[in-house]
Design a protein around this motif. Structure first.
Motif, PDB file in Angstrom:
ATOM      1  N   LYS A 171      11.140 -48.441   7.519  1.00 26.14           N
ATOM      2  CA  LYS A 171      10.457 -48.506   6.558  1.00 26.14           C
ATOM      3  C   LYS A 171      10.092 -49.495   5.910  1.00 26.14           C
ATOM      4  N   THR A 172       8.865 -49.774   5.198  1.00 26.32           N
ATOM      5  CA  THR A 172       8.860 -50.121   3.577  1.00 26.32           C
ATOM      6  C   THR A 172       7.830 -50.116   3.360  1.00 26.32           C
ATOM      7  N   THR A 211       5.036 -48.982   6.250  1.00 28.55           N
ATOM      8  CA  THR A 211       4.372 -46.897   5.365  1.00 28.55           C
ATOM      9  C   THR A 211       3.760 -47.059   4.502  1.00 28.55           C
ATOM     10  N   VAL A 231       7.762 -57.478   5.577  1.00 30.05           N
ATOM     11  CA  VAL A 231       7.751 -56.469   6.343  1.00 30.05           C
ATOM     12  C   VAL A 231       7.098 -56.592   7.386  1.00 30.05           C
ATOM     13  N   HIS A 232       6.231 -57.984   8.327  1.00 30.57           N
ATOM     14  CA  HIS A 232       6.827 -57.624   9.660  1.00 30.57           C
ATOM     15  C   HIS A 232       7.953 -57.689  10.946  1.00 30.57           C
ATOM     16  N   CYS A 264      13.546 -47.064   2.294  1.00 35.49           N
ATOM     17  CA  CYS A 264      12.764 -47.401   2.593  1.00 35.49           C
ATOM     18  C   CYS A 264      12.709 -48.506   1.613  1.00 35.49           C
ATOM     19  N   THR A 320       9.489 -53.946   9.938  1.00 40.36           N
ATOM     20  CA  THR A 320       8.849 -53.376  10.859  1.00 40.36           C
ATOM     21  C   THR A 320       9.239 -53.613  12.757  1.00 40.36           C
ATOM     22  N   LYS A 321       9.247 -54.937  12.496  1.00 41.90           N
ATOM     23  CA  LYS A 321       9.869 -55.309  14.055  1.00 41.90           C
ATOM     24  C   LYS A 321      11.498 -53.845  14.751  1.00 41.90           C
ATOM     25  N   GLY A 352       2.321 -54.158   8.969  1.00 43.79           N
ATOM     26  CA  GLY A 352       3.464 -53.386   9.319  1.00 43.79           C
ATOM     27  C   GLY A 352       3.172 -51.921   8.019  1.00 43.79           C
TER      28      GLY A 352
END
Ligand SMILES: O=C(CO)[C@@H](O)[C@H](O)[C@H](O)[C@H](O)COP(=O)(O)O
Length: 219
Positions: A106-107, A127, A97-98, A84, A101-102, A125
């Motif tokens: 996991k972040t 996690t 993060v965006h 992550c 996520t795409k 987005g």
């Protein structure tokens, strides 16, 4: 509900996973620099992956958006299911993060002290959203409303991010975070060990064992 271990020490992690209470690991550059100043990050995290299960958060150490995205992909390749990417909260951190996520990566957005930051991270987005109990308290603020209002807004908006509370310095911090609505306290090995013990528990066990050992001796 879950508990994560806030450490990069494979020996401690293996030992404490044996209790069956842990389901993830969080690390940061400070923790790794303190625990293993000469370690190779990749080797250390691979060791951690071997002795644990669940998500293992590894924090980005670079500073620009482009560098962070490249660094994230290196860490992600270590274990595509379990790594992550821990992204420090910032304007470009949200873009990172965006973008991750795409890609389905996991972040864990970290270093957050306020609900408004955690809300933005969750919208981007994330996690996990990580709130720093001890550091909020160092500033003279009560961390409970930060945690409880974050939990309320995540639930109201149907955002799936889970709240991790780190920077735990005492048993009181853990209890407070759980009561205020943290999904996951992340706890250092010494503090996790303290959770087991209570002087009255230990004296009670001793009393029972003594009674058993000495049974019949008064006849
Ligand atoms: O952010 C997370 C969990 O996601 C933690 O690993 C967090 O970095 C640690 O609890 C830090 O050690 C917090 O800082 P400190 O006040 O304990 O130095």
């Amino acid at each position: 509900m879950a508990i994560f271990i806030d450490s990069s020490d494979p020996k401690e992690i293996q030992e404490l996973y044996g209790w069956g209470v842990l389901s993830g690991v969080t690390t940061n550059p400070l923790i790794i620099a303190r625990e293993a100043p000469d370690a190779d990050l990749g080797e250390r995290i691979r060791e951690v992956l071997k002795v644990s299960w669940g998500d293992v958060s590894v924090e980005l150490t670079t500073e620009t958006e482009r560098e962070q995205l490249e660094e994230a992909l290196v860490y992600h390749a270590w274990d595509r299911e379990r790594i992550c990417i821990k992204v420090p909260m910032s304007e470009h951190g949200l873009r990172v993060v965006h973008a991750l996520t795409k890609k389905g990566i996991k972040t864990n957005v970290t270093c957050m002290m306020a609900m408004n930051q955690a809300y933005l991270a969750a919208l981007a987005g994330a996690t996990y959203v990580s709130i720093f109990s001890g550091r909020v308290k160092d500033l003279g603020y009560d961390v409970r409303p930060v945690i409880s209002s974050t939990r309320t807004i995540l639930e109201r908006e149907g955002l799936p991010a889970k709240i991790i509370v780190g920077s735990m310095r005492s048993m009181f911090d853990i209890n407070e975070a759980l009561e205020a609505g943290a999904h996951i306290p992340t706890i250092t090995p010494p503090l996790l060990r303290k959770m087991v013990h209570h002087p009255r528990t230990e004296s009670t066990i001793e009393e029972f064992n003594n009674a058993w050992r000495n049974r019949g001796s008064k006849k």
